[in-house]
Design a protein around this motif. Structure first.
Motif: not given
Length: 147
Positions: A13-17, A22-23, A133-138
């Motif tokens: 995604p890009s912009g406001l999306a 989810p990540p 950060y861990f959830i984002h990384a996964v």
């Protein structure tokens, strides 16, 4: 015509999306919790300076880098970059900073109860940032693997 909020480049995604996927929807909570760690640690007496210096470095570094990385995603300049590497490194940094901060808070137990409460809040937000950060990384690694 102006860029739409749902435009995507190569499946990312890009912009406001980025606020709805989810990540990438973790960027704002990461910025808020990281900024709170920065503010709370900076508002207390910095003693001993060395371990709290590491906490300040981690919070400022991750805040600025996350802000830049989010702006790169908003602008659509990411080109399928493996962002999970940064988020995993940030989770590791925040974990080490949170442990340092918790240890210093436990050992120092300031005579001023207000300072102690601020330090406890900083520890809670440091571990919250670690989790984000861990959830984002996964989630980012799963998305990157599927691209």
């Amino acid at each position: 015509m102006a860029a739409t909020a749902t435009r995507s480049v190569g499946g990312l995604p890009s912009g406001l999306a980025i606020c709805m996927t989810p990540p990438d929807m973790f960027y704002l909570p990461e910025l808020v919790t990281g900024g709170l760690v920065w503010i709370l640690v900076a508002s207390t007496h910095v003693q001993p300076a060395n371990p709290l210096g590491w906490v300040m470095f981690v919070s400022v570094f991750c805040f600025v880098t996350t802000l830049v990385w989010a702006l790169v995603f908003v602008a659509g300049c990411h080109k399928n970059a493996p962002d999970f590497v940064y988020h995993a490194l940030a989770a590791l940094f925040y974990l080490s900073a949170g442990v340092n901060l918790a240890f210093i808070t436990f050992v120092m137990k300031s005579a001023d109860f207000r300072i102690y409460q601020i330090d406890i809040a900083a520890v809670v937000f440091a571990f919250t940032a670690t989790l984000l950060y861990f959830i984002h990384a996964v989630l980012s690694s799963m998305r990157w693997k599927n691209l």
